[in-house]
Write a protein that holds these residues in place. Structure first.
Motif, mmCIF file in Angstrom:
data_model
loop_
_atom_site.group_PDB
_atom_site.id
_atom_site.type_symbol
_atom_site.label_atom_id
_atom_site.label_comp_id
_atom_site.label_asym_id
_atom_site.label_seq_id
_atom_site.Cartn_x
_atom_site.Cartn_y
_atom_site.Cartn_z
ATOM 1 N N THR A 29 40.208 32.678 58.846
ATOM 2 C CA THR A 29 39.148 33.055 57.921
ATOM 3 C C THR A 29 39.390 34.452 57.355
ATOM 4 O O THR A 29 39.796 35.360 58.082
ATOM 5 N N VAL A 30 39.159 34.611 56.058
ATOM 6 C CA VAL A 30 39.287 35.926 55.430
ATOM 7 C C VAL A 30 38.091 36.777 55.859
ATOM 8 O O VAL A 30 36.933 36.392 55.658
ATOM 9 N N HIS A 31 38.364 37.936 56.435
ATOM 10 C CA HIS A 31 37.311 38.815 56.934
ATOM 11 C C HIS A 31 37.114 40.008 55.986
ATOM 12 O O HIS A 31 38.075 40.521 55.403
ATOM 13 N N PHE A 32 35.857 40.425 55.853
ATOM 14 C CA PHE A 32 35.509 41.552 55.009
ATOM 15 C C PHE A 32 34.897 42.664 55.858
ATOM 16 O O PHE A 32 34.281 42.402 56.896
ATOM 17 N N HIS A 33 35.062 43.904 55.401
ATOM 18 C CA HIS A 33 34.375 45.044 55.997
ATOM 19 C C HIS A 33 33.101 45.322 55.204
ATOM 20 O O HIS A 33 33.025 45.046 54.001
ATOM 21 N N GLU A 217 39.945 29.446 51.610
ATOM 22 C CA GLU A 217 40.647 30.695 51.916
ATOM 23 C C GLU A 217 41.567 31.094 50.765
ATOM 24 O O GLU A 217 41.648 32.268 50.391
ATOM 25 N N GLU A 218 42.252 30.093 50.183
ATOM 26 C CA GLU A 218 43.136 30.387 49.058
ATOM 27 C C GLU A 218 42.340 30.887 47.844
ATOM 28 O O GLU A 218 42.778 31.804 47.136
ATOM 29 N N ARG A 219 41.167 30.283 47.600
ATOM 30 C CA ARG A 219 40.351 30.715 46.455
ATOM 31 C C ARG A 219 39.826 32.139 46.653
ATOM 32 O O ARG A 219 39.747 32.917 45.695
ATOM 33 N N VAL A 220 39.484 32.482 47.896
ATOM 34 C CA VAL A 220 39.023 33.846 48.166
ATOM 35 C C VAL A 220 40.148 34.840 47.899
ATOM 36 O O VAL A 220 39.932 35.901 47.288
ATOM 37 N N LYS A 221 41.360 34.503 48.322
ATOM 38 C CA LYS A 221 42.489 35.411 48.097
ATOM 39 C C LYS A 221 42.802 35.546 46.612
ATOM 40 O O LYS A 221 43.153 36.640 46.135
ATOM 41 N N ARG A 222 42.671 34.434 45.855
ATOM 42 C CA ARG A 222 42.896 34.511 44.406
ATOM 43 C C ARG A 222 41.817 35.362 43.745
ATOM 44 O O ARG A 222 42.090 36.100 42.792
ATOM 45 N N LEU A 223 40.579 35.244 44.242
ATOM 46 C CA LEU A 223 39.491 36.054 43.710
ATOM 47 C C LEU A 223 39.761 37.537 43.915
ATOM 48 O O LEU A 223 39.600 38.359 42.989
ATOM 49 N N VAL A 224 40.207 37.897 45.125
ATOM 50 C CA VAL A 224 40.507 39.301 45.414
ATOM 51 C C VAL A 224 41.646 39.800 44.536
ATOM 52 O O VAL A 224 41.588 40.908 43.973
ATOM 53 N N ALA A 225 42.698 38.971 44.392
ATOM 54 C CA ALA A 225 43.847 39.374 43.569
ATOM 55 C C ALA A 225 43.447 39.528 42.106
ATOM 56 O O ALA A 225 43.887 40.463 41.424
ATOM 57 N N VAL A 233 37.244 36.149 36.439
ATOM 58 C CA VAL A 233 37.120 35.207 37.550
ATOM 59 C C VAL A 233 36.450 33.946 37.046
ATOM 60 O O VAL A 233 35.347 33.988 36.493
ATOM 61 N N VAL A 234 37.137 32.801 37.208
ATOM 62 C CA VAL A 234 36.626 31.504 36.758
ATOM 63 C C VAL A 234 36.031 30.775 37.945
ATOM 64 O O VAL A 234 36.684 30.618 38.977
ATOM 65 N N GLY A 235 34.784 30.330 37.824
ATOM 66 C CA GLY A 235 34.108 29.638 38.914
ATOM 67 C C GLY A 235 34.591 28.213 39.080
ATOM 68 O O GLY A 235 35.248 27.638 38.203
#
Length: 403
Positions: A29-33, A217-225, A233-235
């Motif tokens: 899981t992608v973790h955030f601070h 997880e891949e979509r979250v990483k693409r969002l961050v990038a 950012v396309v929903g």
């Protein structure tokens, strides 16, 4: 090399095996601070005294069981350990059950079980092989990190696996938590039910966990990038609308046709491909043995002589020579010879198949369930996922199944 999260002994009758438990899964899981908005300042959690507001060191924190509001009984870790002497270091297999009897809702976490030393390898493999051949799971209790667990020990290819189980009073009754469940006695329309079963059959595939991955997880990483590069950012598209009950039969029929058309159009699953490959190999084998030999034999005997005769005899005489021999007798003679050879060859082939079948059954009986399941998958044996070890042996020993 990973370190065990628990060490102790596994008891099986009078057999005691030192083992360690190793975490079998990991979290991707992608973790955030947490940050204060408008800054890069991290937000920290602290343990503070509720009354004074002052931070408390970890070594000064104890466990307390609340009797009434504001009244607690303090319990030390050593006291918890003392009330279950020896149990925190023992996995005692109390009995064995068929694994398919345990509903998936009872399963919790999974651990690999490993021997605590090479000298225990023989005992470990003996226990693993016995569980694998019996297709059963050992039920035991385990105390770990101050909590008692119900567990199921089962065999996987090459390793023992321990599943923690929920206690019966931890599993909710679905009727208590899921509203508007249909009555079990209510019967669906038979035509709709058959169509739904056809759709399931059309979409049936072999289980391969490598075919699936965490797309969120891949979509979250693409969002961050994308946000890092200042891109738009396309929903994701909205979920499809729910199926109208009135149009259920039509939707099911179209779903079946769509899945079948995908199969015809090259979008077939691995199961269909394997079935065609198996069928193709069988056809090629038959053509190379019976038809190939027959064709070769004819070319060497009749055609060879006939060709030689043609070169020596003018075409007119050849035709006349053929007319002297009645075609019916010639054909009948060929049929008698061919039938005689075919009958003799068929008996020999039948005896060979019977002997091979007996030998195949004996060989299959020596295999583990995992090995049998691999062969059943290769042979496309229907219903293999629900078969016991003995049923897999029986299914693979049948004529037409790959050994």
């Amino acid at each position: 090399m990973a370190r065990p999260v628990w060490t102790g002994v596994l008891t099986f009758g009078l057999v005691t095996l030192p083992v360690g438990l190793y975490t079998a899964t990991e979290d991707h899981t992608v973790h955030f601070h947490q940050l204060q908005r408008g800054t890069s300042d991290r937000i920290r959690n602290k343990r503070v005294n509720e009354r004074t507001g002052k931070e408390v060191d970890t070594d000064k924190i104890v466990k307390g069981y609340e009797l009434e509001e504001g009244e607690y009984v303090v319990v030390e870790p050593q006291e918890l350990e003392e009330i279950s002497p020896g149990r925190s270091k023992v996995i005692d297999l109390a009995g064995f059950v068929d694994l398919h009897q345990v509903e998936p809702v009872y399963f919790g976490r999974t651990y690999y079980v490993g021997p605590r030393g090479k000298e225990y390898g023989k005992v470990y493999e003996l226990m693993r092989a016995a569980l694998d051949r019996s297709d059963k799971a050992g039920i035991a209790t385990l105390t770990m990190r101050g909590k008692e667990y119900l567990t199921a020990l089962r065999a996987q290819p090459g390793v023992l696996v321990l599943h923690t189980l929920h206690w019966s009073d931890e599993v909710r009754d679905p009727a208590d938590v899921v509203p508007e469940l249909p009555q079990l006695g209510a019967k669906s329309d038979s035509k709709e039910l058959r169509t739904a079963e056809q759709l399931i059959d059309a979409l049936t595939i072999d289980w391969d966990p490598g075919d699936y991955h965490d797309t969120y997880e891949e979509r979250v990483k693409r969002l961050v990038a994308a946000k890092r590069e200042g891109e738009e950012v396309v929903g994701e598209p909205e979920p499809p609308e729910s199926t109208n009950v009135i149009d259920l039969m039509e939707v099911l029929s179209r779903s079946v046709e769509q899945s079948r058309s995908r199969g015809r159009g090259g979008g077939r699953g691995k199961q269909d491909t394997d079935r065609e490959e198996t069928s193709g190999e069988g056809s090629a084998s038959r053509s190379k043995t019976s038809r190939g030999k027959e064709t070769a034999g004819r070319s060497k005997t009749s055609r060879g002589k006939e060709t030689a005769g043609r070169s020596k005899t003018p075409r007119g005489k050849e035709t006349a020579g053929r007319s002297k021999t009645p075609r019916g007798k010639e054909t009948a003679g060929r049929r008698e010879v061919s039938r005689g050879k075919e009958t003799a060859g068929g008996k020999e082939a039948a005896r060979g198949k019977s002997a091979r079948r007996r030998g195949s059954s004996e060989d299959l009986a020596a295999l583990s369930k995992a090995e049998l399941y691999e062969r059943a998958t290769a042979a496309d044996v229907p219903g293999r996922s629900k078969m016991t070890r003995d049923q897999l042996v029986e299914a693979l020993a049948r004529p037409g199944a790959a050994a």
